[in-house]
Scaffold this motif. Structure first.
Motif, PDB file in Angstrom:
ATOM      1  N   ASP A  10      60.354   2.540 -38.673  1.00  0.00           N
ATOM      2  CA  ASP A  10      60.812   1.294 -38.079  1.00  0.00           C
ATOM      3  C   ASP A  10      60.080   0.118 -38.704  1.00  0.00           C
ATOM      4  O   ASP A  10      58.950   0.259 -39.190  1.00  0.00           O
ATOM      5  CB  ASP A  10      60.559   1.301 -36.568  1.00  0.00           C
ATOM      6  CG  ASP A  10      61.449   2.299 -35.851  1.00  0.00           C
ATOM      7  OD1 ASP A  10      62.666   2.254 -36.050  1.00  0.00           O
ATOM      8  OD2 ASP A  10      60.900   3.123 -35.085  1.00  0.00           O
ATOM      9  N   VAL A  11      60.706  -1.034 -38.630  1.00  0.00           N
ATOM     10  CA  VAL A  11      60.102  -2.271 -39.130  1.00  0.00           C
ATOM     11  C   VAL A  11      58.960  -2.671 -38.200  1.00  0.00           C
ATOM     12  O   VAL A  11      59.068  -2.562 -36.983  1.00  0.00           O
ATOM     13  CB  VAL A  11      61.146  -3.398 -39.198  1.00  0.00           C
ATOM     14  CG1 VAL A  11      60.496  -4.733 -39.542  1.00  0.00           C
ATOM     15  CG2 VAL A  11      62.233  -3.057 -40.203  1.00  0.00           C
ATOM     16  N   TYR A  12      57.873  -3.112 -38.797  1.00  0.00           N
ATOM     17  CA  TYR A  12      56.769  -3.686 -38.042  1.00  0.00           C
ATOM     18  C   TYR A  12      56.343  -4.973 -38.726  1.00  0.00           C
ATOM     19  O   TYR A  12      56.667  -5.217 -39.884  1.00  0.00           O
ATOM     20  CB  TYR A  12      55.581  -2.718 -37.928  1.00  0.00           C
ATOM     21  CG  TYR A  12      54.848  -2.492 -39.230  1.00  0.00           C
ATOM     22  CD1 TYR A  12      53.767  -3.295 -39.595  1.00  0.00           C
ATOM     23  CD2 TYR A  12      55.229  -1.479 -40.102  1.00  0.00           C
ATOM     24  CE1 TYR A  12      53.096  -3.097 -40.794  1.00  0.00           C
ATOM     25  CE2 TYR A  12      54.567  -1.267 -41.294  1.00  0.00           C
ATOM     26  CZ  TYR A  12      53.502  -2.076 -41.631  1.00  0.00           C
ATOM     27  OH  TYR A  12      52.838  -1.882 -42.826  1.00  0.00           O
ATOM     28  N   GLU A  13      55.642  -5.799 -37.964  1.00  0.00           N
ATOM     29  CA  GLU A  13      55.076  -7.040 -38.487  1.00  0.00           C
ATOM     30  C   GLU A  13      53.588  -7.030 -38.173  1.00  0.00           C
ATOM     31  O   GLU A  13      53.177  -6.500 -37.134  1.00  0.00           O
ATOM     32  CB  GLU A  13      55.720  -8.256 -37.812  1.00  0.00           C
ATOM     33  CG  GLU A  13      57.214  -8.373 -38.037  1.00  0.00           C
ATOM     34  CD  GLU A  13      57.794  -9.467 -37.182  1.00  0.00           C
ATOM     35  OE1 GLU A  13      57.732 -10.642 -37.609  1.00  0.00           O
ATOM     36  OE2 GLU A  13      58.291  -9.148 -36.087  1.00  0.00           O
ATOM     37  N   TYR A  14      52.805  -7.634 -39.060  1.00  0.00           N
ATOM     38  CA  TYR A  14      51.375  -7.712 -38.801  1.00  0.00           C
ATOM     39  C   TYR A  14      50.813  -8.991 -39.395  1.00  0.00           C
ATOM     40  O   TYR A  14      51.411  -9.605 -40.284  1.00  0.00           O
ATOM     41  CB  TYR A  14      50.626  -6.497 -39.363  1.00  0.00           C
ATOM     42  CG  TYR A  14      50.425  -6.533 -40.856  1.00  0.00           C
ATOM     43  CD1 TYR A  14      49.255  -7.049 -41.411  1.00  0.00           C
ATOM     44  CD2 TYR A  14      51.412  -6.074 -41.725  1.00  0.00           C
ATOM     45  CE1 TYR A  14      49.077  -7.095 -42.788  1.00  0.00           C
ATOM     46  CE2 TYR A  14      51.246  -6.114 -43.092  1.00  0.00           C
ATOM     47  CZ  TYR A  14      50.072  -6.626 -43.623  1.00  0.00           C
ATOM     48  OH  TYR A  14      49.892  -6.677 -44.989  1.00  0.00           O
ATOM     49  N   ALA A  15      49.654  -9.356 -38.881  1.00  0.00           N
ATOM     50  CA  ALA A  15      48.911 -10.487 -39.427  1.00  0.00           C
ATOM     51  C   ALA A  15      47.428 -10.159 -39.346  1.00  0.00           C
ATOM     52  O   ALA A  15      46.974  -9.505 -38.402  1.00  0.00           O
ATOM     53  CB  ALA A  15      49.198 -11.770 -38.662  1.00  0.00           C
ATOM     54  N   GLY A 112      56.549  -4.404 -42.781  1.00  0.00           N
ATOM     55  CA  GLY A 112      56.559  -3.108 -43.437  1.00  0.00           C
ATOM     56  C   GLY A 112      57.373  -2.126 -42.616  1.00  0.00           C
ATOM     57  O   GLY A 112      58.003  -2.497 -41.628  1.00  0.00           O
ATOM     58  N   LEU A 113      57.355  -0.867 -43.037  1.00  0.00           N
ATOM     59  CA  LEU A 113      58.031   0.209 -42.333  1.00  0.00           C
ATOM     60  C   LEU A 113      57.015   1.268 -41.961  1.00  0.00           C
ATOM     61  O   LEU A 113      56.125   1.587 -42.758  1.00  0.00           O
ATOM     62  CB  LEU A 113      59.107   0.845 -43.221  1.00  0.00           C
ATOM     63  CG  LEU A 113      60.306  -0.024 -43.587  1.00  0.00           C
ATOM     64  CD1 LEU A 113      61.166   0.676 -44.637  1.00  0.00           C
ATOM     65  CD2 LEU A 113      61.127  -0.336 -42.342  1.00  0.00           C
ATOM     66  N   THR A 114      57.152   1.831 -40.759  1.00  0.00           N
ATOM     67  CA  THR A 114      56.218   2.861 -40.323  1.00  0.00           C
ATOM     68  C   THR A 114      56.891   3.841 -39.376  1.00  0.00           C
ATOM     69  O   THR A 114      57.807   3.469 -38.637  1.00  0.00           O
ATOM     70  CB  THR A 114      54.979   2.253 -39.635  1.00  0.00           C
ATOM     71  OG1 THR A 114      54.036   3.286 -39.360  1.00  0.00           O
ATOM     72  CG2 THR A 114      55.342   1.532 -38.350  1.00  0.00           C
ATOM     73  N   ALA A 115      56.424   5.068 -39.398  1.00  0.00           N
ATOM     74  CA  ALA A 115      56.843   6.076 -38.434  1.00  0.00           C
ATOM     75  C   ALA A 115      55.870   6.120 -37.263  1.00  0.00           C
ATOM     76  O   ALA A 115      56.175   6.689 -36.220  1.00  0.00           O
ATOM     77  CB  ALA A 115      56.928   7.449 -39.103  1.00  0.00           C
ATOM     78  N   ASP A 116      54.691   5.494 -37.430  1.00  0.00           N
ATOM     79  CA  ASP A 116      53.658   5.529 -36.389  1.00  0.00           C
ATOM     80  C   ASP A 116      52.870   4.223 -36.410  1.00  0.00           C
ATOM     81  O   ASP A 116      51.962   4.061 -37.237  1.00  0.00           O
ATOM     82  CB  ASP A 116      52.734   6.724 -36.631  1.00  0.00           C
ATOM     83  CG  ASP A 116      51.660   6.872 -35.572  1.00  0.00           C
ATOM     84  OD1 ASP A 116      51.451   5.939 -34.759  1.00  0.00           O
ATOM     85  OD2 ASP A 116      51.024   7.933 -35.557  1.00  0.00           O
ATOM     86  N   PRO A 117      53.188   3.273 -35.530  1.00  0.00           N
ATOM     87  CA  PRO A 117      52.511   1.974 -35.558  1.00  0.00           C
ATOM     88  C   PRO A 117      51.002   2.056 -35.345  1.00  0.00           C
ATOM     89  O   PRO A 117      50.248   1.295 -35.954  1.00  0.00           O
ATOM     90  CB  PRO A 117      53.175   1.180 -34.424  1.00  0.00           C
ATOM     91  CG  PRO A 117      54.428   1.895 -34.100  1.00  0.00           C
ATOM     92  CD  PRO A 117      54.252   3.311 -34.529  1.00  0.00           C
ATOM     93  N   GLY A 118      50.538   2.956 -34.503  1.00  0.00           N
ATOM     94  CA  GLY A 118      49.093   3.097 -34.276  1.00  0.00           C
ATOM     95  C   GLY A 118      48.351   3.539 -35.524  1.00  0.00           C
ATOM     96  O   GLY A 118      47.285   3.014 -35.852  1.00  0.00           O
ATOM     97  N   THR A 119      48.924   4.488 -36.243  1.00  0.00           N
ATOM     98  CA  THR A 119      48.329   4.943 -37.500  1.00  0.00           C
ATOM     99  C   THR A 119      48.371   3.837 -38.539  1.00  0.00           C
ATOM    100  O   THR A 119      47.417   3.639 -39.297  1.00  0.00           O
ATOM    101  CB  THR A 119      49.064   6.202 -38.013  1.00  0.00           C
ATOM    102  OG1 THR A 119      48.926   7.230 -37.030  1.00  0.00           O
ATOM    103  CG2 THR A 119      48.500   6.672 -39.340  1.00  0.00           C
TER     104      THR A 119
END
Length: 131
Positions: A10-15, A112-119
C-alpha cells in the motif's frame, strides 16, 4: 497467498522530523520519522534526540523543550492524541507535516509502497535518524 504471489503493498507517506536549533543558520539534525498509511489506518512517529549532536549545533539549546516538542509528535499519533484525538489520521498527518519555522519541524513529505508500515517506519528511522 501462494509462494508466487507478492504481498499486497500500500501507499504510505512519511516525513523526517528535524531539529533546527538556530533557524536563522539552517543547520539541522534528523530526530524522527512520522509515517502515515491511509489504506492500513496507520499513523505513527518514532523519535530520538541525539543531545551530543544538538549541543554541537547549539550549546545553549533547550534540550528539555526539544524533547517535549518531539514527544508531541508521538502523542499526536496515539490514542491519547489530546486536541487532535477527534481528527482522522490523515488530518493529523497533514497537521504534523505542515510547514513551520520552529526549532522542531518536518521536512518534505515523501511516498512509497509497503506491505508493513511498522517495519517500514523502523527501516526509515534506522536509515535517516540513527547514525
Amino acid at each position: 497467498m501462494s509462494a508466487t504471489e507478492a504481498p499486497v503493498r500500500d501507499v504510505y507517506e512519511y516525513a523526517v522530523i528535524r531539529v533546527v536549533p538556530r533557524v536563522e543558520r539552517g543547520e539541522l539534525i534528523n530526530a524522527g520519522v512520522v509515517l502515515y498509511c491511509q489504506p492500513r489506518g496507520y499513523l505513527c512517529a518514532r523519535v530520538h534526540l541525539d543531545t551530543v549532536r544538538l549541543r554541537a549545533l547549539d550549546p545553549d539549546a533547550d534540550i528539555d523543550g526539544v524533547r517535549r516538542a518531539l514527544g508531541a509528535y508521538e502523542l499526536a499519533c496515539g490514542e491519547e492524541a489530546g486536541p487532535l484525538a477527534r481528527e482522522p489520521l490523515g488530518g493529523r498527518f497533514r497537521w504534523l507535516t505542515a510547514p513551520r519555522s520552529t526549532i522542531v519541524q518536518t521536512g518534505p513529505v515523501h511516498a512509497g509502497l509497503t506491505a508493513d508500515p511498522g517495519t517500514e517506519l523502523a527501516r526509515l528511522f534506522d536509515k535517516l535518524v540513527r547514525l
